[in-house]
Motif scaffolding. Structure first.
Motif, PDB file in Angstrom:
ATOM      1  N   GLY A 114       0.840  -1.194   0.000  1.00 39.38           N
ATOM      2  CA  GLY A 114       0.000   0.000   0.000  1.00 39.38           C
ATOM      3  C   GLY A 114       0.867   1.232   0.000  1.00 39.38           C
ATOM      4  N   GLY A 115       0.289   2.330   0.458  1.00 41.14           N
ATOM      5  CA  GLY A 115       1.024   3.585   0.553  1.00 41.14           C
ATOM      6  C   GLY A 115       1.004   4.111   1.975  1.00 41.14           C
ATOM      7  N   ASP A 116       1.211   5.414   2.134  1.00 40.37           N
ATOM      8  CA  ASP A 116       1.258   6.007   3.466  1.00 40.37           C
ATOM      9  C   ASP A 116      -0.053   5.833   4.224  1.00 40.37           C
ATOM     10  OD1 ASP A 116       3.888   6.910   3.439  1.00 40.37           O
ATOM     11  OD2 ASP A 116       3.364   8.786   2.449  1.00 40.37           O
ATOM     12  N   GLY A 117      -1.176   5.910   3.514  1.00 49.06           N
ATOM     13  CA  GLY A 117      -2.471   5.745   4.171  1.00 49.06           C
ATOM     14  C   GLY A 117      -2.627   4.365   4.773  1.00 49.06           C
ATOM     15  N   THR A 118      -2.160   3.344   4.055  1.00 46.97           N
ATOM     16  CA  THR A 118      -2.218   1.969   4.563  1.00 46.97           C
ATOM     17  C   THR A 118      -1.303   1.809   5.775  1.00 46.97           C
ATOM     18  OG1 THR A 118      -2.496   1.283   2.252  1.00 46.97           O
ATOM     19  CG2 THR A 118      -2.137  -0.453   3.865  1.00 46.97           C
ATOM     20  N   LEU A 168      15.866  -4.764  14.684  1.00 45.54           N
ATOM     21  CA  LEU A 168      14.601  -4.078  14.456  1.00 45.54           C
ATOM     22  C   LEU A 168      14.795  -2.605  14.790  1.00 45.54           C
ATOM     23  CD1 LEU A 168      11.955  -6.510  16.029  1.00 45.54           C
ATOM     24  CD2 LEU A 168      12.554  -6.267  13.619  1.00 45.54           C
ATOM     25  N   ARG A 169      14.276  -1.732  13.934  1.00 47.55           N
ATOM     26  CA  ARG A 169      14.360  -0.295  14.187  1.00 47.55           C
ATOM     27  C   ARG A 169      12.987   0.337  14.073  1.00 47.55           C
ATOM     28  NH1 ARG A 169      19.562   2.784  11.483  1.00 47.55           N
ATOM     29  NH2 ARG A 169      21.207   1.470  12.367  1.00 47.55           N
ATOM     30  N   GLU A 170      12.829   1.457  14.731  1.00 50.87           N
ATOM     31  CA  GLU A 170      11.591   2.222  14.577  1.00 50.87           C
ATOM     32  C   GLU A 170      11.669   3.022  13.279  1.00 50.87           C
ATOM     33  OE1 GLU A 170      11.287   4.555  18.143  1.00 50.87           O
ATOM     34  OE2 GLU A 170       9.921   3.083  19.039  1.00 50.87           O
ATOM     35  N   ALA A 171      10.614   2.983  12.495  1.00 50.77           N
ATOM     36  CA  ALA A 171      10.566   3.717  11.223  1.00 50.77           C
ATOM     37  C   ALA A 171       9.338   4.621  11.216  1.00 50.77           C
ATOM     38  CB  ALA A 171      10.505   2.738  10.056  1.00 50.77           C
ATOM     39  N   GLU A 172       9.522   5.822  10.678  1.00 55.83           N
ATOM     40  CA  GLU A 172       8.451   6.816  10.695  1.00 55.83           C
ATOM     41  C   GLU A 172       7.257   6.415   9.825  1.00 55.83           C
ATOM     42  OE1 GLU A 172      12.336   9.277  10.885  1.00 55.83           O
ATOM     43  OE2 GLU A 172      11.615   7.462   9.883  1.00 55.83           O
ATOM     44  N   VAL A 173       6.069   6.692  10.353  1.00 55.96           N
ATOM     45  CA  VAL A 173       4.838   6.572   9.583  1.00 55.96           C
ATOM     46  C   VAL A 173       4.349   7.990   9.327  1.00 55.96           C
ATOM     47  CG1 VAL A 173       2.450   5.746   9.547  1.00 55.96           C
ATOM     48  CG2 VAL A 173       4.247   4.334  10.591  1.00 55.96           C
ATOM     49  N   MET A 174       4.467   8.430   8.064  1.00 50.85           N
ATOM     50  CA  MET A 174       4.073   9.783   7.674  1.00 50.85           C
ATOM     51  C   MET A 174       2.856   9.705   6.749  1.00 50.85           C
ATOM     52  SD  MET A 174       6.663  11.663   8.939  1.00 50.85           S
ATOM     53  CE  MET A 174       6.527  13.225   8.037  1.00 50.85           C
ATOM     54  N   ASP A 175       2.061  10.744   6.743  1.00 52.56           N
ATOM     55  CA  ASP A 175       0.987  10.833   5.751  1.00 52.56           C
ATOM     56  C   ASP A 175       0.684  12.305   5.506  1.00 52.56           C
ATOM     57  OD1 ASP A 175      -0.799   9.922   3.886  1.00 52.56           O
ATOM     58  OD2 ASP A 175      -2.330   9.259   5.305  1.00 52.56           O
ATOM     59  N   ILE A 176       0.087  12.569   4.354  1.00 49.11           N
ATOM     60  CA  ILE A 176      -0.239  13.947   3.991  1.00 49.11           C
ATOM     61  C   ILE A 176      -1.741  14.100   3.788  1.00 49.11           C
ATOM     62  CG2 ILE A 176       1.989  14.330   2.875  1.00 49.11           C
ATOM     63  CD1 ILE A 176       0.586  14.004   0.208  1.00 49.11           C
ATOM     64  N   ASP A 177      -2.181  15.330   3.761  1.00 49.34           N
ATOM     65  CA  ASP A 177      -3.578  15.657   3.479  1.00 49.34           C
ATOM     66  C   ASP A 177      -3.762  15.635   1.963  1.00 49.34           C
ATOM     67  OD1 ASP A 177      -5.934  17.202   2.807  1.00 49.34           O
ATOM     68  OD2 ASP A 177      -5.942  17.909   4.888  1.00 49.34           O
ATOM     69  N   GLU A 179      -6.360  16.166   0.029  1.00 49.81           N
ATOM     70  CA  GLU A 179      -7.126  17.263  -0.573  1.00 49.81           C
ATOM     71  C   GLU A 179      -6.214  18.473  -0.797  1.00 49.81           C
ATOM     72  OE1 GLU A 179     -10.827  18.324   1.142  1.00 49.81           O
ATOM     73  OE2 GLU A 179     -11.522  16.258   1.333  1.00 49.81           O
ATOM     74  N   LEU A 180      -5.398  18.791   0.204  1.00 49.20           N
ATOM     75  CA  LEU A 180      -4.446  19.890   0.042  1.00 49.20           C
ATOM     76  C   LEU A 180      -3.390  19.546  -1.001  1.00 49.20           C
ATOM     77  CD1 LEU A 180      -3.844  21.027   3.741  1.00 49.20           C
ATOM     78  CD2 LEU A 180      -5.126  22.230   1.965  1.00 49.20           C
ATOM     79  N   PHE A 181      -2.972  18.254  -1.028  1.00 54.02           N
ATOM     80  CA  PHE A 181      -1.954  17.789  -1.971  1.00 54.02           C
ATOM     81  C   PHE A 181      -2.412  18.024  -3.407  1.00 54.02           C
ATOM     82  CE2 PHE A 181       0.511  14.188  -3.963  1.00 54.02           C
ATOM     83  CZ  PHE A 181       1.761  14.735  -3.747  1.00 54.02           C
ATOM     84  N   ARG A 182      -3.688  17.746  -3.677  1.00 51.53           N
ATOM     85  CA  ARG A 182      -4.224  17.949  -5.038  1.00 51.53           C
ATOM     86  C   ARG A 182      -4.275  19.429  -5.405  1.00 51.53           C
ATOM     87  NH1 ARG A 182      -7.663  13.756  -3.084  1.00 51.53           N
ATOM     88  NH2 ARG A 182      -7.002  11.791  -3.997  1.00 51.53           N
ATOM     89  N   LYS A 183      -4.215  20.304  -4.396  1.00 48.54           N
ATOM     90  CA  LYS A 183      -4.205  21.746  -4.644  1.00 48.54           C
ATOM     91  C   LYS A 183      -2.780  22.292  -4.690  1.00 48.54           C
ATOM     92  CE  LYS A 183      -8.665  22.323  -2.320  1.00 48.54           C
ATOM     93  NZ  LYS A 183      -9.354  22.846  -1.115  1.00 48.54           N
ATOM     94  N   GLY A 184      -1.791  21.361  -4.594  1.00 46.45           N
ATOM     95  CA  GLY A 184      -0.394  21.779  -4.681  1.00 46.45           C
ATOM     96  C   GLY A 184       0.243  22.128  -3.355  1.00 46.45           C
ATOM     97  N   VAL A 185      -0.405  21.735  -2.251  1.00 51.97           N
ATOM     98  CA  VAL A 185       0.133  22.025  -0.919  1.00 51.97           C
ATOM     99  C   VAL A 185       0.512  20.719  -0.237  1.00 51.97           C
ATOM    100  CG1 VAL A 185      -0.328  23.030   1.354  1.00 51.97           C
ATOM    101  CG2 VAL A 185      -1.324  24.068  -0.706  1.00 51.97           C
ATOM    102  N   VAL A 186       1.781  20.597   0.168  1.00 57.97           N
ATOM    103  CA  VAL A 186       2.235  19.399   0.868  1.00 57.97           C
ATOM    104  C   VAL A 186       2.207  19.662   2.364  1.00 57.97           C
ATOM    105  CG1 VAL A 186       4.105  17.744   1.194  1.00 57.97           C
ATOM    106  CG2 VAL A 186       3.714  18.747  -1.059  1.00 57.97           C
ATOM    107  N   CYS A 187       1.334  18.961   3.056  1.00 52.61           N
ATOM    108  CA  CYS A 187       1.217  19.101   4.510  1.00 52.61           C
ATOM    109  C   CYS A 187       1.385  17.709   5.111  1.00 52.61           C
ATOM    110  CB  CYS A 187      -0.147  19.703   4.872  1.00 52.61           C
ATOM    111  SG  CYS A 187      -0.360  19.984   6.640  1.00 52.61           S
ATOM    112  N   ALA A 188       2.620  17.359   5.436  1.00 52.70           N
ATOM    113  CA  ALA A 188       2.923  16.019   5.953  1.00 52.70           C
ATOM    114  C   ALA A 188       2.964  16.034   7.469  1.00 52.70           C
ATOM    115  CB  ALA A 188       4.256  15.536   5.397  1.00 52.70           C
ATOM    116  N   ARG A 189       2.553  14.900   8.049  1.00 55.35           N
ATOM    117  CA  ARG A 189       2.507  14.793   9.506  1.00 55.35           C
ATOM    118  C   ARG A 189       3.052  13.437   9.940  1.00 55.35           C
ATOM    119  NH1 ARG A 189      -3.117  14.203  12.913  1.00 55.35           N
ATOM    120  NH2 ARG A 189      -2.186  13.374  14.816  1.00 55.35           N
TER     121      ARG A 189
END
Length: 370
Positions: A114-118, A168-177, A179-189
């Motif tokens: 999957g991707g970040d959402g998954t 084993l290491r901890e790895a970041e789980v990031m995702d973006i908005d 709706e904003l992404f489709r408007k050209g704004v990257v807001c990752a959390r």
């Protein structure tokens, strides 16, 4: 007997080639299908599982029915344990429920396509209760939970199950908005961390943001590219802040996170899909301009799936122009630029050294791998 969980998000990545930048939400999924999108995740899960076939007689795959994992596992000939009911349409809740149930069954490793959402759904369900490897199959993959490509995901799983990778290491789980992404704004959390078997050669870095201080470097790179544009040639301009400067210097409208097409100083098309690209370039002389993803190094296969294997074959390796600031290259710490087109033959074709434009009349020779 090794017990391995497998979750496939059947809709992950469907929006990429049709230019939708993700498939979060039923309306977007319906639109992707209407535009001719096909499932990408099952194929990529299959690529990963093929690397585990050597252990086929000693692995039981725990999977959800049908497209969420069962079909792919059986296609590879694995013994499959089924959990949950069969569904025609699956949801994020199905992913969360499956991950939780698999952990209760004490699986050794959870593979998911999957991707970040998954990744975010799985994190919300299991937190750090077991090792996970992400098979990259989405449009946006900012998280460091993913292997470099599906083949590497399978190889890493094999190394872990056979005891050759134990850390084993901890790895970041990031995702973006989206709706904003489709408007050209990257807001990752950052949502949290999942544990992964760690071997540097097999996993991707988290995506790094471009600092404002790089703007001057991007401008002089744009000047070099524009000065050398040929009349009569079609230029496909990939997403990114560095490529954005090229469009701004040309005085053209652009889509920061999409793919645009220009020729003879004019905009031919904005935010195009794979299908539109194929129609535009046809048999015409064409070049592709791409820039690496910060911190990861991908030039193809992350956030620009419109640039599909069919497009790349038509254009050819010699007509790919890579642009990057020096700081972005330095941030890779000697690691190569990466490709993950979804087609092994195309990835092999792109392997080798390539010229990277790093300034006005300035270049670097950099290795491309996968």
């Amino acid at each position: 007997m090794h017990k391995v969980g497998l979750i496939v998000n059947p809709i992950a990545g469907m929006g990429g080639k049709v230019g939708l930048k993700g498939t979060d939400g039923s309306e977007i999924v319906a639109l992707a299908r209407k535009l001719g999108a096909t499932a990408e995740a099952p194929f990529r899960a299959l690529q990963a599982l093929k690397e585990l076939e050597i252990l086929k007689d000693s692995i039981e795959i725990i999977a959800c029915p049908g497209a969420m994992g069962e079909s792919v596992a059986k296609k590879c000939g694995f013994k499959v344990g089924i959990i949950g009911p069969a569904k025609e349409e699956t949801s994020a809740e199905d992913t969360r429920r499956a991950a939780s149930e698999m952990m209760k069954l004490q699986i050794e490793l959870l593979l998911f396509a999957g991707g970040d959402g998954t990744a975010r759904d799985i994190y919300s369900s299991i937190k750090d209760s077991g090792p996970v490897i992400g098979i990259p199959a989405g449009v946006k993959m900012h998280s460091s939970i993913f292997a470099l490509n599906p083949k590497r995901a399978g190889e890493l799983a094999l190394l872990y199950l056979t005891g050759k990778v134990k850390e084993l290491r901890e790895a970041e789980v990031m995702d973006i908005d989206e709706e904003l992404f489709r408007k050209g704004v990257v807001c990752a959390r950052l949502y949290g961390y999942l544990k992964i078997p760690f071997e540097r050669r097999y996993v991707q870095n988290v995506k790094a943001a471009t600092p404002p201080s790089e703007k001057y470097e991007q401008e002089v790179i744009a000047a070099e590219v524009v000065e050398n544009m040929e009349q009569g040639c079609i230029y496909i301009v990939g997403p990114g802040t560095t490529t954005r400067q090229i469009m701004q210097l040309l005085g053209l409208d652009y889509s920061l996170l999409g793919v645009d097409v220009v020729s003879n100083g004019k905009l031919l098309a904005k935010d195009v899909s794979e299908k539109q690209l194929l129609e535009i370039i046809d048999d015409k002389r064409s070049k592709l301009i791409v820039t690496p993803i910060g911190g990861q190094g991908y030039i193809l296969g992350r956030g620009n799936q419109q640039l599909s294997p069919r497009i790349i074959k038509k254009i050819g390796k010699d007509n790919i122009i890579v642009v990057s600031t020096k700081d972005k290259l330095h941030s890779l710490k000697g690691a190569p630029l990466l490709v993950d087109s979804g087609d092994g033959e195309v990835d092999e074709m792109l392997v080798g050294y390539i010229k990277v434009i790093t300034g006005y009349k300035e270049y670097a020779i950099y290795l491309v791998s996968f």
